[in-house]
Design a protein around this motif. Structure first.
Motif, PDB file in Angstrom:
ATOM      1  N   GLY A   1      -4.044  36.259  67.237  1.00 55.64           N
ATOM      2  CA  GLY A   1      -4.015  34.979  66.362  1.00 55.64           C
ATOM      3  C   GLY A   1      -2.973  34.985  65.458  1.00 55.64           C
ATOM      4  N   LEU A   2      -2.229  36.006  64.973  1.00 54.40           N
ATOM      5  CA  LEU A   2      -1.155  36.114  64.453  1.00 54.40           C
ATOM      6  C   LEU A   2      -0.061  35.714  65.261  1.00 54.40           C
ATOM      7  N   LEU A   3      -0.055  36.044  66.293  1.00 57.61           N
ATOM      8  CA  LEU A   3       1.172  35.817  67.219  1.00 57.61           C
ATOM      9  C   LEU A   3       1.115  34.262  67.784  1.00 57.61           C
ATOM     10  N   ALA A   4       0.041  33.599  67.652  1.00 61.93           N
ATOM     11  CA  ALA A   4      -0.010  32.141  67.997  1.00 61.93           C
ATOM     12  C   ALA A   4       0.484  31.379  66.882  1.00 61.93           C
ATOM     13  N   LEU A   5       0.417  31.971  65.676  1.00 65.85           N
ATOM     14  CA  LEU A   5       1.135  31.299  64.562  1.00 65.85           C
ATOM     15  C   LEU A   5       2.596  30.903  64.668  1.00 65.85           C
ATOM     16  N   LEU A   6       3.316  31.698  65.402  1.00 61.42           N
ATOM     17  CA  LEU A   6       4.641  31.495  65.817  1.00 61.42           C
ATOM     18  C   LEU A   6       5.111  30.485  66.721  1.00 61.42           C
ATOM     19  N   THR A   7       3.903  30.053  67.400  1.00 61.00           N
ATOM     20  CA  THR A   7       4.422  29.071  68.506  1.00 61.00           C
ATOM     21  C   THR A   7       4.014  27.543  67.927  1.00 61.00           C
ATOM     22  N   THR A   8       3.829  27.307  66.602  1.00 62.46           N
ATOM     23  CA  THR A   8       3.653  26.043  66.132  1.00 62.46           C
ATOM     24  C   THR A   8       3.667  25.603  64.716  1.00 62.46           C
ATOM     25  N   ASP A   9       4.298  24.352  64.369  1.00 60.61           N
ATOM     26  CA  ASP A   9       4.279  24.282  62.768  1.00 60.61           C
ATOM     27  C   ASP A   9       3.389  23.089  62.343  1.00 60.61           C
ATOM     28  N   HIS A  10       2.685  22.943  63.689  1.00 54.10           N
ATOM     29  CA  HIS A  10       1.366  21.666  63.434  1.00 54.10           C
ATOM     30  C   HIS A  10       0.486  22.261  62.572  1.00 54.10           C
ATOM     31  N   PHE A  11      -0.105  21.299  61.381  1.00 50.61           N
ATOM     32  CA  PHE A  11      -1.023  21.920  60.400  1.00 50.61           C
ATOM     33  C   PHE A  11      -2.466  22.034  61.091  1.00 50.61           C
ATOM     34  N   LEU A  12      -2.904  21.391  61.963  1.00 48.17           N
ATOM     35  CA  LEU A  12      -4.121  21.502  62.426  1.00 48.17           C
ATOM     36  C   LEU A  12      -4.199  22.676  63.654  1.00 48.17           C
ATOM     37  N   LEU A  13      -3.064  22.898  64.211  1.00 49.81           N
ATOM     38  CA  LEU A  13      -3.071  24.071  65.282  1.00 49.81           C
ATOM     39  C   LEU A  13      -3.167  25.182  64.368  1.00 49.81           C
ATOM     40  N   LEU A  14      -2.404  25.357  63.139  1.00 49.99           N
ATOM     41  CA  LEU A  14      -2.144  26.506  62.556  1.00 49.99           C
ATOM     42  C   LEU A  14      -3.545  26.868  61.806  1.00 49.99           C
ATOM     43  N   THR A  15      -4.262  25.627  61.384  1.00 39.98           N
ATOM     44  CA  THR A  15      -5.420  26.012  60.704  1.00 39.98           C
ATOM     45  C   THR A  15      -6.502  26.707  61.947  1.00 39.98           C
ATOM     46  N   LEU A  16      -6.402  26.073  63.124  1.00 47.21           N
ATOM     47  CA  LEU A  16      -7.414  26.643  63.991  1.00 47.21           C
ATOM     48  C   LEU A  16      -6.999  27.907  64.457  1.00 47.21           C
ATOM     49  N   TYR A  17      -5.639  28.361  64.423  1.00 52.04           N
ATOM     50  CA  TYR A  17      -5.326  29.962  64.905  1.00 52.04           C
ATOM     51  C   TYR A  17      -5.571  30.683  63.875  1.00 52.04           C
ATOM     52  N   SER A  18      -5.288  30.188  62.589  1.00 53.69           N
ATOM     53  CA  SER A  18      -5.891  31.110  61.482  1.00 53.69           C
ATOM     54  C   SER A  18      -7.306  31.468  61.013  1.00 53.69           C
ATOM     55  N   ALA A  19      -8.032  30.341  61.583  1.00 53.97           N
ATOM     56  CA  ALA A  19      -9.572  30.524  61.370  1.00 53.97           C
ATOM     57  C   ALA A  19     -10.066  31.220  62.591  1.00 53.97           C
ATOM     58  N   LEU A  20      -9.427  31.267  63.828  1.00 53.50           N
ATOM     59  CA  LEU A  20      -9.944  32.023  65.085  1.00 53.50           C
ATOM     60  C   LEU A  20      -9.519  33.560  64.606  1.00 53.50           C
TER      61      LEU A  20
END
Length: 426
Positions: A98-117
């Protein structure tokens, strides 16, 4: 050479849970060191690296906190159906992913999704460690949990120091390095956890004369456990008061210097490290853990009165009152966690232990989600609202003390153990 070796073995033997219990303590300190690297700069990462606005950061963290509430009960259900060590490893790897996925995007909705997961397995961690302690350490589970919490605080401190050193460089890339460091820590602890043997399944054998308890139908239908969990969620407010309310109260309501906030956090950490293990012996049995709810009420009253008083004087008076408040609330934290560890396990039927402890995990998760809104409302109402909150905490403790009375006063079954316990062995 022989004396240090003998002392070393004696010190290790005093840690409950054997070799695998000690390995899990190493896992905890590495885990929390990595978390300490990242936790303090999470909001700053989303601001400076991802470019989110303040409102977006607040919404992202609120959504992920809300989704994370489900992590504890899900983990408990899985732990009742699958090997506990494998479930722990799975959550560690999911947290890293989940943390590693944060490095792949700056898009708000995707960051929210990865943070929630990522919040789901993150909130599951404390429940799984509690289950491991209950199964591996058996009757010494409270002492083991106290030692584990001490290592957690040490890990947080080490991680915080590392984060401060990295951020001193002033480079935005430091946030990325800290996130990556936390990901690496999850990989390391997953490997170490795989080396731990599966703890024994929880079993209880009733001694002669014990009243057999009915087969559990699950925590959602257990009214006493529902009430216990609800009141425990209120008592967990000491966490939000210390972490959220005290720093904001210093800035907005007292004459104390802003620099006092991190010093009070250090005071909290030092007191936990010094006293968590020694005070654990006062909650080593179920009845003793219930009795701790009485001094807990006194500490809540002292802490909230001191917070109210801190807004009524000059700088020196405010500093003194705030130090008293943090000390009282820290001892409330120590006593409540000790009581909560024992009571949550003791009130959980052996053949549904994961489901019950997972449900109890909702108490802390919900408090972390709703607590900041409550304490900011108290601060807005003014100093007199603090004693009222203290009385509400006392009422919650008194209600819990009464709710669990019939469970605690029943003949106590033998503690969880590795092997079957017969009447003669007791």
């Amino acid at each position: 050479m022989s004396r240090p070796s003998a002392w070393h073995r004696t010190a290790l033997d005093r840690i409950p849970g054997g070799r695998d219990g000690r390995r899990m303590l190493v896992v905890s300190i590495i885990d929390k060191t990595g978390t300490g690297l990242w936790a303090g700069c999470t909001a700053l990462y989303f601001t400076y690296v991802s470019g989110l606005s303040l409102a977006q950061v607040g919404l992202l963290m609120t959504v992920s906190g809300g989704v994370g509430i489900a992590g504890a009960p899900l983990a408990g259900l899985l732990a009742d159906r699958f090997p506990l060590v494998r479930v722990i490893v799975a959550t560690q790897l999911m947290r890293g992913a989940g943390l590693l996925a944060l490095l792949t995007t700056d898009h708000f909705l995707l960051l929210t999704l990865y943070s929630a997961l990522g919040a789901l397995p993150d909130r599951a961690g404390s429940v799984l460690i509690k289950l491991y302690a209950a199964r591996q350490a058996g009757p010494d589970r409270v002492r083991y949990q106290a030692i584990q919490r001490t290592t957690v605080n040490l890990g947080w401190s080490l991680g915080g120091v590392g984060a401060a050193a990295a951020l001193a460089s002033g480079s935005d890339r430091a946030y990325t390095y800290l996130l990556a460091g936390n990901v690496v820590s999850y990989l390391i602890v997953a490997v170490l956890t795989l080396r731990c043997a599966e703890p024994p399944a929880p079993t209880r054998v009733a001694a002669a004369g014990d009243t057999p308890r009915p087969k559990p139908t699950g925590p959602w239908r257990d009214r006493a456990f529902l009430g216990y969990t609800a009141t425990d969620g209120v008592l967990f407010l000491h966490d939000t008061i210390l972490q959220v309310a005290v720093p904001l109260w210093i800035v907005h309501a007292t004459a104390a210097p802003v620099g006092l906030a991190p010093l009070l956090l250090v005071l909290n950490t030092v007191l936990v490290v010094l006293f968590q293990v020694p005070l654990a012996r006062f909650g080593a049995t179920t009845r003793a853990a219930r009795r701790l709810l009485v001094p807990l009420s006194g500490l809540f009253v002292t802490g909230t009165l001191a917070l109210a008083a801190s807004a009524t004087g000059g700088s020196a008076f405010a500093i003194t009152a705030l130090a008293v408040a943090v000390a009282a609330l820290t001892f409330a934290e120590i006593i409540h966690t000790t009581s909560s560890w024992e009571l949550s396990v003791a009130l959980s039927p052996a053949d549904a232990q994961g489901a019950y402890l997972g449900f109890h995990g909702l108490a802390q998760s919900t408090q972390r989600f709703a607590g900041p809104l409550l304490v900011t409302g108290v601060m807005t109402a003014g100093p007199l609202a603090w004693p009222l909150l203290g009385l509400a905490l006392v009422a919650a403790g008194a209600a819990q003390h009464r709710l669990i009375r019939h469970r605690v006063e029943q003949p106590t079954p033998p503690p969880l153990s590795v092997t079957t316990v017969t009447v003669s062995e007791r």
